[in-house]
Design a protein around this motif. Structure first.
Motif, PDB file in Angstrom:
ATOM      1  N   GLN A 276       0.809  -1.215   0.000  1.00  0.00           N
ATOM      2  CA  GLN A 276       0.000   0.000   0.000  1.00  0.00           C
ATOM      3  C   GLN A 276       0.844   1.267   0.000  1.00  0.00           C
ATOM      4  OE1 GLN A 276      -1.838  -0.878   3.995  1.00  0.00           O
ATOM      5  NE2 GLN A 276      -1.468   1.295   4.371  1.00  0.00           N
ATOM      6  N   HIS A 348      -1.627  -1.370  16.181  1.00  0.00           N
ATOM      7  CA  HIS A 348      -1.995  -0.495  15.059  1.00  0.00           C
ATOM      8  C   HIS A 348      -2.330   0.898  15.605  1.00  0.00           C
ATOM      9  CE1 HIS A 348      -3.207   0.252  10.897  1.00  0.00           C
ATOM     10  NE2 HIS A 348      -3.961   1.160  11.467  1.00  0.00           N
ATOM     11  N   PHE A 451      -0.707   4.326  -2.950  1.00  0.00           N
ATOM     12  CA  PHE A 451      -1.765   3.952  -2.010  1.00  0.00           C
ATOM     13  C   PHE A 451      -3.167   3.947  -2.644  1.00  0.00           C
ATOM     14  CE2 PHE A 451      -5.080   4.938   1.061  1.00  0.00           C
ATOM     15  CZ  PHE A 451      -4.885   3.917   1.977  1.00  0.00           C
ATOM     16  N   LYS A 505      -4.899  -7.688   6.837  1.00  0.00           N
ATOM     17  CA  LYS A 505      -4.911  -6.232   6.930  1.00  0.00           C
ATOM     18  C   LYS A 505      -5.748  -5.811   8.141  1.00  0.00           C
ATOM     19  CE  LYS A 505      -4.481  -1.933   5.952  1.00  0.00           C
ATOM     20  NZ  LYS A 505      -3.203  -1.303   6.363  1.00  0.00           N
ATOM     21  N   HIS A 507      -7.545  -3.298   9.073  1.00  0.00           N
ATOM     22  CA  HIS A 507      -8.892  -2.725   8.978  1.00  0.00           C
ATOM     23  C   HIS A 507      -9.947  -3.755   8.583  1.00  0.00           C
ATOM     24  CE1 HIS A 507      -5.915   0.432   8.748  1.00  0.00           C
ATOM     25  NE2 HIS A 507      -6.825   1.322   9.070  1.00  0.00           N
ATOM     26  N   TYR A 514     -12.719   1.518   5.002  1.00  0.00           N
ATOM     27  CA  TYR A 514     -11.432   1.911   4.430  1.00  0.00           C
ATOM     28  C   TYR A 514     -11.511   2.981   3.332  1.00  0.00           C
ATOM     29  CZ  TYR A 514      -6.432   1.046   4.070  1.00  0.00           C
ATOM     30  OH  TYR A 514      -5.063   1.163   4.145  1.00  0.00           O
ATOM     31  N   TYR A 517      -9.750   6.350   3.645  1.00  0.00           N
ATOM     32  CA  TYR A 517      -8.333   6.627   3.349  1.00  0.00           C
ATOM     33  C   TYR A 517      -8.133   7.021   1.892  1.00  0.00           C
ATOM     34  CZ  TYR A 517      -7.797   4.415   7.879  1.00  0.00           C
ATOM     35  OH  TYR A 517      -7.911   4.104   9.203  1.00  0.00           O
TER      36      TYR A 517
HETATM   37  N1  SER Z   1      -3.306   4.134   8.234  1.00  0.00           N
HETATM   38  C1  SER Z   1      -3.990   3.460   7.210  1.00  0.00           C
HETATM   39  C2  SER Z   1      -3.446   2.070   7.037  1.00  0.00           C
HETATM   40  O1  SER Z   1      -2.552   1.691   7.727  1.00  0.00           O
HETATM   41  C3  SER Z   1      -3.927   4.221   5.926  1.00  0.00           C
HETATM   42  O2  SER Z   1      -2.604   4.504   5.581  1.00  0.00           O
HETATM   43  O3  SER Z   1      -3.900   1.319   6.238  1.00  0.00           O
END
Ligand code: SER
Ligand code: ASP
Ligand code: ZN
Length: 608
Positions: A276, A348, A451, A505, A507, A514, A517
């Motif tokens: 990413q 995180h 990203f 991941k 999230h 997501y 972002y």
């Molecule tokens: N902080 C978010 C992530 O780690 C977007 O960069 O995915």
């Protein structure tokens, strides 16, 4: 990220008070057409109760995230289930006022009450607790996950650290595969989560949970999805250009057997577990014969003796230079800014607003490197936003939308990474000349442009999963289809049949939406371009820093103080004069690099 602080119904005693009162309202309202006065009373009762309870939920969640045990997991799941039940109850009651003529403030608050959940539970008895338990299992698996490589036990933050600098493709692959294996057990839980959240979403009147998530942007959910696609279409050619160039450099570094000249990029080779951000392999991408950005931020921070606290203090200094008040003493006493060695925590990074007022904190396993220097500014952006809107009524204490919340610190980070600024705060000793601009932009694009497709596809995958377009047997295949289609990447080897790679991941494991972002990536450049114009900046955009600019700060804070009291275009306009998402700000920032990349790629067949 910003933690989501759902209201928690702490104890029966607490729930009995205002909730009982509002239930009475609801009952009287049920017998006749509700009046505007009843709507107002309902909203006031909801606000008072949700605010009182959100503090309880936040404190439980904080203890759980900074001290993971069976007991704190149990307590947090219990608190979340209660909060979910309560929020769903209010969401359903709010719908009763749909046809009542009320003033715009009450209308907006009713809308926020109805759409304010991420994974709503059904009101079927036990459903909320089931959902909370599934979530708790997935999160704990992620946060306590460890891998053993060559006899060494490594956490995700260890892997993160090594992936930045490891250049042996076999060792990189081993780390990548080991971490992705950690997520496998989630394959059994994820379909349960989808089913439970959809059950709740349908009861609230949404087609599925994805439709609920797309409804948060002051426009029709379908129009929102179309807007994200249109934004992507605007920037995709640039991404392809960058992909083409970096693929060529990876091929030069590793040879055809590891990274072929054509086709997708091997997912583990860009210095980041999720492909990413690619900035950590700038050394590989660095153009031959062109001097670099003139400094290595990680090395400079280490050389100057930075530690986690000093990085935070430096971050705070940027915000106070814009005229914002310093962080409260409690921030320093209560935050967790390094990984404790004696217990399991959620590493995180996140920013918290524990009491919806002054008790703001960061929780982060900070290491002294350029990525974390940036993340410090990102997280503090959430905290300064939270404090700026603390004067709003409870339901308006939130970002203009969730993309705004993510973009505040990123906007500040764009200034804080400039050599102009780094010299001012003596992180570096000299400001490099114009020859460093292309290298700087290349490095930035490897984080920001790289990203974009990832920022878009994580929820594209979840939208497909929630809608049922993809069934559990095809979750992983659908993930890689999107990863290849949008990012142009491929796993380093065949994936096991039981893999659940999205769960690798944070999230996804945590059920944090997501798309925010992706939006933040656009907003931050709009904020930055506007701020630099306000500051009268004339040079190349990538050299602009608004450090110390109180006039910019004042205008910025006005936008922040609005919270989510108004539709986001109004907040955007308050600071930038613009009313819509606009990728031209990204194009402006990177324009010289795009020209340069096009020249570098001449004769190559780009794409995958
Ligand atoms: N902080 C978010 C992530 O780690 C977007 O960069 O995915
Ligand atoms: N917490 C941030 C993101 O998730 C940055 C990070 O990855 O640590 O928004
Ligand atoms: Zn964030």
């Amino acid at each position: 990220m910003k933690t989501r602080l759902l209201a928690a119904c702490a104890a029966l005693a607490l729930c009995a008070g205002p909730l009982a009162a509002s239930s009475v309202h609801a009952q009287t309202a049920a017998s006749a057409t509700p009046t505007a006065g009843e709507a107002k009373a309902f909203v006031e009762a909801a606000e008072a109760e949700l605010m009182a309870m959100s503090e309880y939920g936040a404190r439980v969640a904080w203890v759980q995230a900074t001290y993971i045990t069976q007991d704190t997991n149990w307590l947090n799941a219990r608190a979340e289930a209660q909060a979910n039940t309560l929020s769903v109850k209010y969401a359903k009651q709010a719908a009763r006022f749909d046809k009542v003529q009320v003033d715009p403030v009450i209308r907006r608050k009713l809308m926020l009450l109805k759409a304010g959940l991420v994974l709503p539970a059904s009101d079927r008895p036990g459903a909320a607790q089931e959902l909370a338990d599934v979530q708790s299992r997935m999160r704990t698996l992620y946060s306590t996950g460890k891998v053993t490589i060559g006899g060494e036990t490594l956490t995700l933050d260890d892997l993160d650290d090594r992936l930045r600098t490891e250049r042996d493709p076999a060792r990189i692959q081993a780390m990548w595969e080991a971490w992705h294996a950690v997520a496998k057990p989630m394959a059994a839980d994820y379909p349960k989560l989808v089913k439970l959240a959809n059950e709740g979403s349908v009861e609230l009147g949404y087609k599925d949970t994805g439709a609920l998530w797309r409804s948060w942007y002051d426009m029709e959910p379908d129009a929102f999805a179309a807007k994200t696609d249109a934004l992507w279409a605007q920037v995709a050619p640039f991404y392809k250009n960058l992909h083409c160039y970096v693929r060529g450099r990876l091929n030069a570094q590793y040879g055809d057997a590891v990274q072929p000249k054509t086709g997708p990029i091997r997912a583990d080779l860009t210095g980041n577990m999720w492909t990413q951000s690619w900035g950590n392999i700038y050394d590989i991408a660095a153009p031959k014969g062109v001097p670099g950005p003139g400094y290595d931020l990680t090395q400079s921070l280490v050389a100057k003796g930075y530690d986690a606290t000093r990085m935070m203090k430096t971050g705070e200094g940027f915000y106070t230079s814009l005229g914002m008040p310093p962080l409260p003493q409690t921030f320093w006493e209560r935050s967790m800014i390094t990984r404790p060695r004696d217990r399991e925590v959620v590493c995180h990074a996140s920013a918290w607003d524990v009491d919806n007022d002054q008790d703001i904190r960061v929780k982060m396993c900070t290491r002294v490197n350029a990525d974390d220097f940036y993340t410090v500014h990102h997280e503090l952006g959430h905290n300064f936003y939270q404090r700026a809107y603390a004067g709003q009524p409870f339901l308006f204490r939130g970002g203009a939308n969730d993309g705004f919340h993510e973009a505040i610190g990123d906007f500040v980070g764009l200034s804080a990474l400039t050599p102009t600024y780094l010299k001012q705060v003596e992180v570096i000793d000299t400001v490099p000349g114009a020859e460093a601009d292309i290298p700087y932009l290349l490095k930035m694009s490897m984080d920001k442009i790289a990203f974009l497709p990832f920022g878009l596809l994580v929820d594209k995958w979840r939208w497909q999963v929630f809608s049922g377009q993809v069934d559990p047997a095809h979750y992983n295949a659908a993930w890689w289809k999107l990863r290849t289609q949008y990012q142009g990447i491929t796993p380093p080897g065949p994936r096991p049949a039981d893999a659940f790679d999205p769960g690798a991941k944070y999230h996804v494991a945590d059920s944090t939406p997501y798309t925010r972002y992706f939006l933040a990536q656009v907003y931050q450049f709009q904020f930055y371009r506007a701020a630099c114009r306000q500051a009268g900046w004339k040079g190349p955009l990538n050299r602009c820093s608004v450090y110390g600019d109180k006039a910019v700060g004042e205008k910025f804070e006005k936008m922040l103080a609005m919270g989510q009291s108004k539709p986001w275009p109004e907040a955007l306009e308050a600071f930038t004069g613009e009313k819509d998402l606009d990728a031209s700000a990204i194009a402006d920032y990177f324009a010289p690099l795009n020209v340069w990349l096009t020249r570098q790629n001449k004769g190559q067949s780009c794409g995958w």
